[in-house]
Design an enzyme around this catalytic site. Structure first.
Site, PDB file in Angstrom:
ATOM      1  N   GLU A 137      39.707  52.287  31.669  1.00  0.00           N
ATOM      2  CA  GLU A 137      40.588  53.022  32.589  1.00  0.00           C
ATOM      3  C   GLU A 137      41.987  53.220  32.018  1.00  0.00           C
ATOM      4  O   GLU A 137      42.689  52.239  31.714  1.00  0.00           O
ATOM      5  CB  GLU A 137      40.671  52.282  33.936  1.00  0.00           C
ATOM      6  CG  GLU A 137      41.488  53.054  34.959  1.00  0.00           C
ATOM      7  CD  GLU A 137      41.332  52.548  36.384  1.00  0.00           C
ATOM      8  OE1 GLU A 137      40.257  52.015  36.711  1.00  0.00           O
ATOM      9  OE2 GLU A 137      42.284  52.696  37.155  1.00  0.00           O
ATOM     10  N   LYS A 151      40.820  46.106  44.423  1.00  0.00           N
ATOM     11  CA  LYS A 151      40.265  46.768  43.239  1.00  0.00           C
ATOM     12  C   LYS A 151      41.350  46.861  42.159  1.00  0.00           C
ATOM     13  O   LYS A 151      41.102  46.676  40.971  1.00  0.00           O
ATOM     14  CB  LYS A 151      39.735  48.158  43.621  1.00  0.00           C
ATOM     15  CG  LYS A 151      38.916  48.842  42.531  1.00  0.00           C
ATOM     16  CD  LYS A 151      39.726  49.652  41.550  1.00  0.00           C
ATOM     17  CE  LYS A 151      38.838  50.416  40.578  1.00  0.00           C
ATOM     18  NZ  LYS A 151      39.589  51.125  39.535  1.00  0.00           N
ATOM     19  N   ASP A 207      32.023  36.104  32.506  1.00  0.00           N
ATOM     20  CA  ASP A 207      31.131  36.785  33.445  1.00  0.00           C
ATOM     21  C   ASP A 207      31.969  37.534  34.497  1.00  0.00           C
ATOM     22  O   ASP A 207      32.477  36.930  35.452  1.00  0.00           O
ATOM     23  CB  ASP A 207      30.226  35.717  34.088  1.00  0.00           C
ATOM     24  CG  ASP A 207      29.183  36.298  35.016  1.00  0.00           C
ATOM     25  OD1 ASP A 207      29.368  37.422  35.509  1.00  0.00           O
ATOM     26  OD2 ASP A 207      28.185  35.601  35.262  1.00  0.00           O
ATOM     27  N   HIS A 260      49.097  58.500  36.361  1.00  0.00           N
ATOM     28  CA  HIS A 260      47.662  58.376  36.181  1.00  0.00           C
ATOM     29  C   HIS A 260      47.083  59.648  35.572  1.00  0.00           C
ATOM     30  O   HIS A 260      46.274  59.612  34.665  1.00  0.00           O
ATOM     31  CB  HIS A 260      47.054  58.154  37.563  1.00  0.00           C
ATOM     32  CG  HIS A 260      45.912  57.203  37.541  1.00  0.00           C
ATOM     33  ND1 HIS A 260      46.091  55.861  37.336  1.00  0.00           N
ATOM     34  CD2 HIS A 260      44.596  57.398  37.698  1.00  0.00           C
ATOM     35  CE1 HIS A 260      44.923  55.272  37.372  1.00  0.00           C
ATOM     36  NE2 HIS A 260      43.990  56.181  37.583  1.00  0.00           N
TER      37      HIS A 260
END
Ligand code: MEV
Length: 423
Positions: free
Chosen positions: A83, A261, A277, A375
């Protein structure tokens, strides 16, 4: 000399020069990070030992976040993510905390829980007490499964038993608490749970069924706090608006999911880079975000002294340095060396700091100019590359498609063709 995570101007170098500067900045010998080169990282043969039916590898960019000070020590932080803007945003937020001493953390210890489910128990309340009466016997049997862990000061430390009403009757659930030290711990606790299950079923007077660790690792919490500079954030209005954003996420599960998130953008990137993990950490984080049965924000922001913003967060972080892919993956090994950590706890503390920084950066962008500006500029570079732009063409194509507000693949292809024709 202690590491200085400032490394200004890093973004102006090319990847090779950056890697050299990062290794030097982290006081590592030249070549210590060579496994990060696509040609020298995980081999197909090594991959074939990690999972089944291997047919290849997938490349994920690894960037390095700068400016992090955690508990008074500087770290350069490897982050694996696809990202755009994540690494830059974390570095930027860390800079705003750095001027106030950076991130401060504490942990509850490296304790993981294994669950052993028992069904068909006739007298669950009495069964629970029979299990607790055998606590010492059961802990000793669990310790015998892993003498190495015990030698390193870890091992089983507690047994708890819950009576759990379910739609298939009342189950007994034994929780074995194990200090797993510098491991993530899944293998250690699963082996112990497996070994104890028959005896637990017998003592409970029922049948033991599932025996597996819990990813709700609430005995392995990491807490982080930082003061972000009010001025650098953009002044009192931005600070006040970030507090509003924080309150919104606390009150509303729809917003909390996105807020969290953003935290996981940072956390997962470090967890992945170090071969840990990611799903275990994500499951733990989201389970911890439920308070009184309602999903809420993992982090909180409040107005501190002198107009600065205070950020805090607590979450389970089941990460390790021994066992698992961390040991077997050369890139993960290089990432751990870059971080300069020697214990799982230190790794968790840095991971938490990056999560808070990432979250703050997103809230600042959302509260100030909106997320799209920064962004989209970065997204436009990805689109330009997907359209086939070469490295020396990417900036020009990206700039045009942003200026024309048409950040789409077809348009990037059109602009690229025009650009080449004009040359
Ligand atoms: C995007 O990957 C993450 C954000 O949506 C997080 C947030 O909204 O807080 C920007």
């Amino acid at each position: 000399m202690p590491i200085n995570s400032r490394l200004s101007g890093l973004r102006d170098s090319d990847p090779l020069e950056r890697r050299r500067r990062v290794a030097e900045g982290a006081e590592l010998e030249a070549g210590a990070l060579s496994a990060l080169d696509p040609a020298a990282g995980l081999t197909l043969e090594q991959a074939d030992h990690l999972i089944e039916n291997v047919v290849g590898l997938i490349g994920v960019p690894v960037g390095v976040a700068t400016n992090f000070t955690v508990n008074g020590r500087d770290h350069l932080v490897p982050m694996a993510t696809e990202e755009p803007s994540v690494v830059a945003a974390a570095s930027n937020a860390a800079r705003m905390a750095r001027v106030h001493g950076g991130f401060h953390t504490s942990t509850t210890g490296d304790v993981m829980i294994a669950q052993i489910q028992v069904v068909d128990v006739v007298d669950p309340e009495a069964g629970r007490l029979r299990l607790l009466e055998a606590r010492d016997e059961l802990l000793a049997a669990a310790a015998a499964c892993d003498p190495v862990l015990v030698r390193f000061g870890g091992g089983p430390i507690d047994l708890r038993v819950r009576v759990l009403p379910t739609r298939t009757g009342v189950h007994l659930v034994a929780h074995l608490h194990v200090d797993v030290r510098d491991a993530m711990g899944a293998n250690a606790v699963n082996t112990m749970a497996e070994a104890l299950a028959p005896r637990i079923g017998e003592l409970a007077g029922g049948r033991s069924l599932l025996r597996i660790l819990s990813n709700k690792a609430d005995q392995r919490l990491t807490r982080v706090r930082a003061v972000f500079d009010g001025e650098l954030l953009g002044g009192p209005q931005v600070v006040a608006d970030i507090v509003h954003a924080s309150a919104f996420a606390e009150a509303d599960p729809y917003r909390a999911a996105t807020h969290n998130k953003g935290i996981m953008n940072g956390i997962t990137a470090v967890v992945l880079a170090t071969g840990n993990d990611t799903r275990a950490v994500e499951a733990g984080a989201h389970s911890h975000a439920v308070l009184d049965g309602r999903y809420t924000a993992l982090s909180h922001y409040e107005l501190g002294q002198d107009g600065h913003l205070v950020g805090t967060m607590e979450l389970p972080l089941a990460v390790g340095l021994v066992g698992g892919a961390t040991r077997a993956h050369p890139v993960a090994q290089a990432a751990v060396r870059l971080l300069g950590v020697t214990t799982a706890r230190e790794l968790a503390e840095i991971v938490a700091a990056v999560g808070l920084a990432q979250n703050l950066a997103a809230l600042r962008a959302l509260s100030a100019e909106g997320i799209q500006r920064g962004h989209m500029t970065l997204h436009a570079r990805t689109i330009a590359a997907s359209a086939g732009a070469r490295p020396d063409e990417i900036a020009d194509v990206a700039e045009r498609i942003v200026a024309d507000k048409r950040i789409r693949l077809e348009y990037a292809e059109e602009v690229l063709a025009e650009l080449r024709a004009a040359r």
